[in-house]
Design an enzyme around this catalytic site. Structure first.
Site, short mmCIF file in Angstrom:
data_model
loop_
_atom_site.label_atom_id
_atom_site.label_comp_id
_atom_site.label_asym_id
_atom_site.label_seq_id
_atom_site.Cartn_x
_atom_site.Cartn_y
_atom_site.Cartn_z
CD GLU A 41 30.58 50.13 39.70
OE1 GLU A 41 30.96 50.87 40.61
OE2 GLU A 41 29.51 49.50 39.74
CE1 TYR A 121 32.85 49.05 44.32
CE2 TYR A 121 33.58 50.50 42.54
CZ TYR A 121 32.57 49.89 43.26
OH TYR A 121 31.27 50.09 42.87
CG ASP A 139 30.99 50.97 47.54
OD1 ASP A 139 30.61 50.30 48.53
OD2 ASP A 139 30.19 51.54 46.78
#
Ligand code: SF4
Length: 336
Positions: A41, A121, A139
């Site tokens: 990520e 996030y 996102d």
């Protein structure tokens, strides 16, 4: 327990059925442990999937566990980050790994947000994908899908707040990780910024922007930050088989990495190796955020290695973590 909501249940069914058939086979999806999810990520922020894949695989081979990463040096980490850009992300991963080794692995999104470098996030991604926790995330992809599904024309950053509310209300509590990934996957592959593939979209009958024939009108574009033009000179100074380097100071782009002396102008009289006469190796442009930098590469040969620089040979330069545009400047200088 949330009250039943048939519309939300239908949304989950439509999207998850599509995701089960169309999810891309990505290396970090094979073993969605917290560490793998975390690294992927962070790498995927501002970077395309195809670029990230080889970096992710090299990273996992070099730092297979959180403890391996926590024990690495910053130089080692930056070397493996070299070329991905936004180096603060690599440094934050190292600081985060050291925090987790000292404090234990968090078990929910709130705990992950305590880790240095992890925002809402990434916390939602790790907790939902790797720990099956009911944590939402937003996102750029989710925000775009949300704004089109609901025809929300609110301008950013208020749009982001609206998207978070929607994501929390509509989270699938049975498969939170798959639901979050399905939303992002839809945004990345079908509900793309330009030319969304609405006829093949599993949510087309639930999409307000599609119903009014204006998917491209959402989301409302953010106001653009004006581009700032900068000029810099990169000084490649040779002394025998060594080249002058210095650490990028704190607070500058690429702080802590190895680079070459630079001046903030194309004026060659600002030569830090005066009186050695400079030769131009070339000029090229590169961008950092909204800055457009025209980088001029000047080469000098000196007799004495001034001790305010670190002089590295070719082998040491190859192993050093050097920002990609400065390495490009070095390659230009080699051709002179
Ligand atoms: S129908 Fe089109 S605009 Fe709506 S969510 Fe699907 S791809 Fe996006």
């Amino acid at each position: 327990m949330r009250p039943p909501n048939p519309q939300r249940d239908e949304l989950h069914q439509l999207l998850l059925r599509w995701y089960d058939r169309h999810a891309r086979d990505l290396p970090w999806r094979k073993n969605p442990e917290p560490y793998q999810t975390w690294v992927s990520e962070i790498m995927l922020q501002q970077t395309q999937v195809a670029t990230v894949i080889p970096y992710f695989e090299r990273w996992m081979a070099r730092f297979p566990t959180i403890a391996d990463l926590a024990n690495a040096s910053e130089d080692d980490v930056l070397q493996f980050w070299q070329g991905l850009g936004y180096y603060r992300r690599g440094r934050n991963l190292l600081a985060g790994a050291q925090y987790v080794v000292a404090n234990g692995i968090p078990f929910d999104a709130a705990g992950w947000q305590e880790v240095p470098g992890i925002g809402p996030y990434t916390a939602g991604a790790i907790a939902s994908i790797a720990q099956n926790q009911p944590a939402a995330l937003v996102d750029g992809n989710v925000e775009r899908v949300y704004s089109r599904l609901t025809a929300d024309a609110t301008e950013p950053p208020k749009l982001t707040q609206n998207a978070w509310k929607w994501a929390n209300l509509n989270l699938d509590h049975h498969r939170p990780g798959d639901w979050n990934q399905a939303l992002m996957e839809l945004g990345a592959t079908v509900c793309t910024p330009k030319n969304p593939q609405c006829p093949t979209c599993p949510l087309k009958n639930r999409c307000a922007a599609f119903a009014i024939g204006k998917p491209d009108s959402y989301p409302t574009p953010a106001k653009r930050t004006a581009t700032v033009q900068l000029q810099q000179t990169l000084w490649i100074a040779r002394c025998g088989d060594r080249i002058a380097t210095e650490r990028v100071p704190q607070g500058e782009w690429w702080e802590g990495m190895v680079s070459f002396p630079r001046s903030q102008t194309h004026d060659l009289t600002e030569n830090p190796f005066d009186p050695a006469w400079p030769k131009l190796a070339g000029t090229f442009k590169h961008s950092v955020t909204h800055h457009r930098i025209t980088l001029q590469v000047a080469c000098v040969t000196v007799e004495n290695a001034a001790d305010n620089y670190t002089w590295l040979n070719a082998h040491e330069l190859n192993a050093a973590a050097i920002p990609a545009p400065h390495r490009k400047g070095l390659e230009l200088a080699k051709r002179l």
